[in-house]
Design a protein around this motif. Sequence first.
Motif, short mmCIF file in Angstrom:
data_model
loop_
_atom_site.label_atom_id
_atom_site.label_comp_id
_atom_site.label_asym_id
_atom_site.label_seq_id
_atom_site.Cartn_x
_atom_site.Cartn_y
_atom_site.Cartn_z
N VAL A 1 7.86 10.19 9.27
CA VAL A 1 7.50 10.71 8.02
C VAL A 1 7.33 9.07 7.13
N ASP A 2 6.59 9.48 6.42
CA ASP A 2 5.64 8.07 5.88
C ASP A 2 6.92 7.58 4.45
N GLY A 3 7.81 8.58 4.15
CA GLY A 3 8.42 8.48 3.10
C GLY A 3 7.82 8.44 1.71
N ALA B 1 3.21 6.57 -2.70
CA ALA B 1 3.99 6.33 -2.82
C ALA B 1 4.43 7.02 -4.26
N ALA B 2 4.05 6.65 -5.17
CA ALA B 2 4.00 6.15 -6.61
C ALA B 2 2.80 7.47 -7.38
N THR B 3 1.35 7.28 -6.23
CA THR B 3 0.49 8.46 -6.72
C THR B 3 0.97 9.95 -6.51
N TYR B 4 1.40 9.68 -5.48
CA TYR B 4 2.09 11.02 -5.59
C TYR B 4 3.33 11.52 -5.96
N GLY B 5 4.11 10.38 -6.74
CA GLY B 5 5.36 10.44 -7.51
C GLY B 5 4.54 10.78 -8.89
N MET C 1 0.68 -1.49 0.27
CA MET C 1 -0.07 0.02 0.07
C MET C 1 0.89 0.89 0.24
N LYS C 2 1.97 1.46 0.86
CA LYS C 2 2.60 2.20 1.29
C LYS C 2 3.54 2.56 -0.61
#
Length: 173
Positions: free
Chosen positions: A126-128, A6-10, A1-2
């Motif tokens: 932070v979640d990275g 991260a890919a979506t935010y990227g 899920m993380k």
Amino acid sequence: MKAIRAATYGVFYRLPVGMRRWIVRRAVPKYVVGAVCLVRDSDADGERLLLLRQPPGRGWSLPAGLLERREAPIVGAARELAEESGIRLRPEELRPAVPNAIVHARGWVDVVFEASVPASTTTLEVDGAEVYEAAWHRLDDLPKLTRATAKLLAYYGIGPLTDQPGPWAALKP
């Protein structure tokens, strides 16, 4: 899920600013309201500020985010602060900044709150994905800020734009 997050935010942060605004406006069609936290280090008499490095990582920003539907700004500010930095404060521990609301061009409003916490005993988490790094920075030695953060901080007499012309200049005594 993380990894998906991260890919979506990227992907989102690689889009042009106009396209990101268009996407946000489709999700929030009437107006966009964000909650922002100015968190100072009480150990350093407020001379240090909490900043975050977020995607795409080209500058530092403040803990902030969009309000959820029907969410009170102070509740949203406390939620965003916890999500992005790991600092968990009750809404009543935040105080409205002066000015409390900053209206930006193109229908964007930031509701700003302040808090002071002791950096020496406060753990930053932070979640990275949404946030790469959180750190305390001296007000007289700030890192490279995002343009939006530099503009917002100028309203409070902080940062590189305080001596430049802008709407914040009207607030100076």
